[in-house]
Write a protein that holds these residues in place. Structure first.
Motif, PDB file in Angstrom:
ATOM      1  N   SER A 515       0.821  -1.217   0.000  1.00  0.00           N
ATOM      2  CA  SER A 515       0.000   0.000   0.000  1.00  0.00           C
ATOM      3  C   SER A 515       0.854   1.266   0.000  1.00  0.00           C
ATOM      4  O   SER A 515       0.442   2.296  -0.527  1.00  0.00           O
ATOM      5  CB  SER A 515      -0.955   0.004   1.190  1.00  0.00           C
ATOM      6  OG  SER A 515      -0.252   0.005   2.415  1.00  0.00           O
ATOM      7  N   HIS A 516       2.061   1.203   0.592  1.00  0.00           N
ATOM      8  CA  HIS A 516       2.959   2.363   0.604  1.00  0.00           C
ATOM      9  C   HIS A 516       4.048   2.256  -0.467  1.00  0.00           C
ATOM     10  O   HIS A 516       4.961   3.082  -0.501  1.00  0.00           O
ATOM     11  CB  HIS A 516       3.589   2.531   1.982  1.00  0.00           C
ATOM     12  CG  HIS A 516       2.623   3.019   3.025  1.00  0.00           C
ATOM     13  ND1 HIS A 516       1.642   2.209   3.568  1.00  0.00           N
ATOM     14  CD2 HIS A 516       2.469   4.242   3.593  1.00  0.00           C
ATOM     15  CE1 HIS A 516       0.941   2.906   4.451  1.00  0.00           C
ATOM     16  NE2 HIS A 516       1.415   4.142   4.480  1.00  0.00           N
ATOM     17  N   SER A 517       3.938   1.244  -1.323  1.00  0.00           N
ATOM     18  CA  SER A 517       4.824   1.073  -2.479  1.00  0.00           C
ATOM     19  C   SER A 517       6.301   1.123  -2.087  1.00  0.00           C
ATOM     20  O   SER A 517       7.110   1.833  -2.688  1.00  0.00           O
ATOM     21  CB  SER A 517       4.522   2.153  -3.537  1.00  0.00           C
ATOM     22  OG  SER A 517       5.029   1.764  -4.793  1.00  0.00           O
ATOM     23  N   LEU A 518       6.668   0.335  -1.088  1.00  0.00           N
ATOM     24  CA  LEU A 518       8.057   0.285  -0.638  1.00  0.00           C
ATOM     25  C   LEU A 518       8.873  -0.591  -1.587  1.00  0.00           C
ATOM     26  O   LEU A 518       8.471  -1.707  -1.919  1.00  0.00           O
ATOM     27  CB  LEU A 518       8.132  -0.251   0.790  1.00  0.00           C
ATOM     28  CG  LEU A 518       7.375   0.580   1.841  1.00  0.00           C
ATOM     29  CD1 LEU A 518       7.481  -0.080   3.215  1.00  0.00           C
ATOM     30  CD2 LEU A 518       7.906   2.013   1.885  1.00  0.00           C
ATOM     31  N   ASN A 519      10.019  -0.098  -1.988  1.00  0.00           N
ATOM     32  CA  ASN A 519      10.821  -0.788  -2.998  1.00  0.00           C
ATOM     33  C   ASN A 519      11.622  -1.960  -2.438  1.00  0.00           C
ATOM     34  O   ASN A 519      11.625  -3.055  -3.006  1.00  0.00           O
ATOM     35  CB  ASN A 519      11.789   0.202  -3.658  1.00  0.00           C
ATOM     36  CG  ASN A 519      11.076   1.208  -4.534  1.00  0.00           C
ATOM     37  OD1 ASN A 519       9.966   0.961  -4.999  1.00  0.00           O
ATOM     38  ND2 ASN A 519      11.699   2.364  -4.738  1.00  0.00           N
ATOM     39  N   GLU A 624      -4.773   5.247   2.389  1.00  0.00           N
ATOM     40  CA  GLU A 624      -3.704   5.662   3.302  1.00  0.00           C
ATOM     41  C   GLU A 624      -2.321   5.570   2.679  1.00  0.00           C
ATOM     42  O   GLU A 624      -1.328   5.921   3.330  1.00  0.00           O
ATOM     43  CB  GLU A 624      -3.741   4.794   4.570  1.00  0.00           C
ATOM     44  CG  GLU A 624      -3.661   3.307   4.291  1.00  0.00           C
ATOM     45  CD  GLU A 624      -4.040   2.454   5.490  1.00  0.00           C
ATOM     46  OE1 GLU A 624      -3.323   1.464   5.746  1.00  0.00           O
ATOM     47  OE2 GLU A 624      -5.043   2.772   6.151  1.00  0.00           O
ATOM     48  N   GLY A 625      -2.253   5.123   1.419  1.00  0.00           N
ATOM     49  CA  GLY A 625      -0.954   4.955   0.775  1.00  0.00           C
ATOM     50  C   GLY A 625      -0.666   6.060  -0.230  1.00  0.00           C
ATOM     51  O   GLY A 625      -1.074   7.218  -0.074  1.00  0.00           O
ATOM     52  N   THR A 626       0.019   5.686  -1.308  1.00  0.00           N
ATOM     53  CA  THR A 626       0.473   6.686  -2.283  1.00  0.00           C
ATOM     54  C   THR A 626      -0.674   7.323  -3.076  1.00  0.00           C
ATOM     55  O   THR A 626      -0.479   8.353  -3.710  1.00  0.00           O
ATOM     56  CB  THR A 626       1.458   6.037  -3.276  1.00  0.00           C
ATOM     57  OG1 THR A 626       0.808   4.913  -3.894  1.00  0.00           O
ATOM     58  CG2 THR A 626       2.719   5.578  -2.567  1.00  0.00           C
ATOM     59  N   GLY A 627      -1.859   6.708  -3.016  1.00  0.00           N
ATOM     60  CA  GLY A 627      -3.010   7.274  -3.730  1.00  0.00           C
ATOM     61  C   GLY A 627      -4.052   7.858  -2.811  1.00  0.00           C
ATOM     62  O   GLY A 627      -5.227   7.977  -3.185  1.00  0.00           O
ATOM     63  N   LYS A 628      -3.672   8.260  -1.598  1.00  0.00           N
ATOM     64  CA  LYS A 628      -4.649   8.690  -0.600  1.00  0.00           C
ATOM     65  C   LYS A 628      -5.367   9.990  -0.972  1.00  0.00           C
ATOM     66  O   LYS A 628      -6.387  10.323  -0.366  1.00  0.00           O
ATOM     67  CB  LYS A 628      -3.987   8.828   0.761  1.00  0.00           C
ATOM     68  CG  LYS A 628      -2.880   9.868   0.820  1.00  0.00           C
ATOM     69  CD  LYS A 628      -2.202   9.833   2.189  1.00  0.00           C
ATOM     70  CE  LYS A 628      -1.044  10.824   2.257  1.00  0.00           C
ATOM     71  NZ  LYS A 628      -0.350  10.739   3.571  1.00  0.00           N
TER      72      LYS A 628
END
Length: 763
Positions: A515-519, A624-628
């Motif tokens: 959800s937070h797109s961690l690499n 709640e992530g990169t598209g919040k």
């Protein structure tokens, strides 16, 4: 005297022979012309353009839809709002009820007659559908689809073929009374009419009246040029006589009504009253009123001089002359005449046939058409193509692209931004909208179909899906290591992936990583799973072409087209069921005989439960992530989606889903220059502007079999009983989970079933 009498005697001597020769020559010439006429009349008179229709709007009882959506569709179809409906093509609003007299239409799966529908809407939901024909509720009804465009052949002529039964008798009567009153009494030519026209023209000193019959006009239009010469007039008269002898008056008038030239649309000639009705009034011919019919008949005399868009005053005067003729011949009474001459022209300058033709979508249509109908002759025989296009979604996509790129471009003068959009119905695979670039009318390079760009984080759901297909090993709560990693490539170089914020968290739950797109956690997970297994998941989601596997692939170092990406997200959104993306659903002949249907064969390509869990995570991206930002703009609508940004901010991506559509958007520069745009700032901004215009529905999915809510310890992913502090409660595939432990890690105490005595008296 001898000099005069010698030729006379010669002529007298050979008169009958000359007459015989002339008659034989005339007969032979007539036979030649007759052969030409017969070939044209008895064969295919015209190369008819293929018609492309949009998807029909299907209405279902209980459907989430608001009144404005239906009114928008009715407006697009050219329906008129009236106080009381009397004929097809009309609708009325009465309190909370919408009454629609739906037109008859030959759908791909069969003809449906006109229907009077009563639609009751409440709280943005279609509560009931009544059909007056059966005087009861029905579960489903559909409006006829909009004719999107017509695929013109090399002839550059356009027409809609009609039979005599399709044409209002009032229009035929008006045409004959105006152009050829003796049509049913002469034999192709009318000598008295020619004499009357000659006298009138001599008196006026100019051409004010023509003497040609409708049959002569037809002969000229079908077989002759427009040059003014005696030879041409003689040919016209002979052909008219032959046509009248060989064919019935009904056949002649029907052919005339389909052939007559009634204007120009760019470089295309408009032939026939059927097409002219749509072009000038945006409605079928049978729905035109008396004044509108008179307008079209008046244009026969001069389509350019009496064009209602360019010369409305001249057109109106000509229309009134036609109406006056009907009144003087007692065809209409004074009240009808007065009402008609006082009515406006009603010409619709922005009718469906005057708009652009969605060239990017048409490229997809043409590619599919060549596959399903390889024979060119069949494609040019006036077929009807039933497409999946949704005109409202297409328009919203175009407007959002223009609005967003204009705003973004203002601060990026040195980098020319472009975009591509594809939106599909993820349940059927039907493409609803396709924008190939910022120039919507451009028929060249199509970025949706042909551009291959690195997809960035849009590939990450495939990595996590690979893991979640092993439910005994991975859940949304499984901790994934987020520590520095150093990988050596086959070229001897080292790669050290970083998270966007350059921070490391030790470990994070799988849900958080996605959800937070961690690499870094994504790369570690991909390496643990095996790159070949991740590649297999990408292929099962719909990417058919082969690609190299290497660690950076897990972060989107993989070139795909927006269409390929959308195919992947269609499969994910549809809980693992892959439907081939397509733009054509069915094809029929010009006379409505079905010749091809798309046979959808849904395939469960990835595990249903795993796909559901990925969709849950993608929903969290938008909350709640990169598209919040989606939650901020649409607080009452649930979306799912994923942003994507490539190295040096060269490509901005977003794939988003509501309960209808899977939409994929790319923003970037054609020369691969840096744009400075993240997926959220660029592509998702277009998505937001697009959703503002299409009434999005919340993305909701029922639990698949085996899925339920479970509780986990976030630090180690172990299953816990409900109620533990800082516990993580998420959906999981319950049959694969171990038993839950208490909050302190101990097995829960078994509760011994009490005896009847204990239950009654306690102990």
């Amino acid at each position: 005297m001898k000099l005069i009498s010698a030729p006379f005697r010669w002529f007298k001597k050979y008169f009958w022979k000359l007459t015989a020769v002339f008659l034989v020559a005339l007969f032979a010439y007539g036979f030649y012309l007759d052969a030409q006429i017969k070939t044209r009349f008895d064969g295919n008179k015209w190369v008819v353009p293929a018609q492309l229709f949009a998807r029909p709007l299907t209405l279902q009882q209980g459907q989430e839809i608001n009144r404005d959506e239906i009114l928008q569709e009715l407006s697009l179809l050219g329906y008129r709002q009236v106080s009381q409906i009397r004929q097809p093509g009309e609708y009325t609003l009465q309190g909370g009820e919408l009454r629609v007299f739906r037109r008859a239409f030959a759908f791909a799966d069969g003809f449906e007659s006109a229907r009077q529908l009563r639609l009751k809407l409440q709280n943005d939901r279609l509560v009931s559908i009544y059909d007056n024909a059966v005087t009861s509720q029905v579960n489903e009804a559909r409006l006829e689809p909009m004719m999107v465009t017509r695929i013109i052949t090399q002839s550059r002529e356009d027409r809609i073929l009609l039979t005599l039964e399709d044409i209002p008798t009032s229009l035929i009567e008006t045409l004959i009374m105006t152009e050829d009153r003796d049509f049913y009494h002469h034999h192709g030519v009318a000598p008295l009419a020619i004499l009357r026209a000659l006298v009138a023209n001599i008196k006026a000193g100019r051409t004010v009246q023509g003497g040609s019959t409708l049959t002569q006009q037809l002969a000229k239009n079908l077989f002759l040029t427009r040059e003014r010469s005696l030879i041409r007039k003689i040919n016209e008269a002979i052909m008219a006589v032959i046509i009248d002898l060989r064919y019935s008056k009904d056949e002649i008038i029907e052919t005339y009504l389909n052939e007559v030239f009634l204007g120009q649309r760019g470089d295309l000639a408009i032939h026939g009253f059927g097409l002219a009705s749509y072009y000038y009034f945006n409605r079928p011919l049978e729905e035109l009123n008396l004044a509108e019919q008179a307008t079209l008949v008046g244009m026969v005399k001069g389509p350019s001089a009496y064009n209602p868009f360019r010369h409305p005053q001249n057109t109106r005067k000509r229309r009134d002359v036609v109406l006056r003729t009907l009144f003087e011949q007692d065809i209409i009474d004074k009240e009808m005449y007065t009402d008609a001459v006082e009515s406006p022209l009603n010409a619709v300058d922005k009718g469906i046939l005057s708009q652009h033709k969605y060239p990017a979508f048409m490229q997809q249509v043409n590619r599919e058409l060549r596959q399903v109908l390889p024979a060119k002759d069949l494609r040019e025989s006036g077929i009807k193509i039933f497409s999946t296009l949704d005109p409202h979604i297409q328009r919203a996509a175009e407007q959002a692209t223009e609005k967003t790129l204009t705003a973004l471009q203002s601060s990026r003068d040195t980098v020319a931004l472009n975009a591509a959009i594809i939106a599909s119905d993820f349940r059927t695979g039907g493409i609803r909208a396709l924008v190939g670039g910022k120039e919507f009318d451009y028929q060249g390079f199509n970025r949706v179909l042909d551009a291959r760009r690195p997809v960035g984080s849009l590939i990450k759901p495939a990595v996590y899906l690979t893991a979640l297909e092993q439910p005994a090993v991975y859940t949304l709560a499984t901790p994934i290591e987020d520590k520095p990693i150093r990988l050596k490539s086959s070229y001897g170089k080292y790669w050290e992936p970083q998270n966007v914020d350059k921070q490391f968290r030790g470990s994070v739950p799988l849900l958080t990583a996605l959800s937070h797109s961690l690499n870094v956690p994504t790369v570690k997970l991909g390496m643990t799973l095996g790159l070949e297994n991740v590649a297999d998941t990408i292929e099962r989601l719909g990417v058919k072409e082969k690609f190299d596997t290497y660690p950076a692939m897990t972060l989107g170092a993989l070139n795909l087209s927006p269409r390929q990406v959308n195919q992947m997200y269609q499969t994910i959104a549809n809980v693992g069921i892959r439907q081939e993306l397509h733009s054509i659903s069915a094809i029929s002949t010009h006379d409505d005989i079905p010749i091809w249907y798309r046979m959808n064969v849904p395939e469960q390509r990835v595990d249903k439960a795993a796909a559901y869990l990925v969709n849950y995570a993608l929903h969290k991206v938008t909350r709640e992530g990169t598209g919040k930002r989606l939650k901020q703009v649409f607080p009452r609508v649930n979306f799912a989606g994923k942003t994507g940004t490539t190295d040096d901010y060269r490509d901005s991506w977003f794939s988003g889903m509501d309960n209808q559509l899977a939409t994929t958007i790319w923003v970037g520069n054609d020369d691969n220059l840096e744009t400075g745009l993240t997926g959220s700032a660029g592509a998702m901004s277009i998505f937001i502007n697009m959703q503002r215009d299409i009434y999005p529905k919340s993305f909701n999915q029922a639990f698949p079999e085996g899925i339920g809510i479970a509780h986990f310890a976030p630090e180690d992913g172990s299953r816990k009983v409900p109620g533990c502090a800082n516990g993580l409660s998420v959906p999981a595939y319950l049959p694969a989970l171990p038993g839950a432990t208490t909050c302190d890690g101990k097995p829960p105490q078994e509760t011994k079933e009490k005896s009847l005595w204990e239950r009654l008296f306690g102990s």
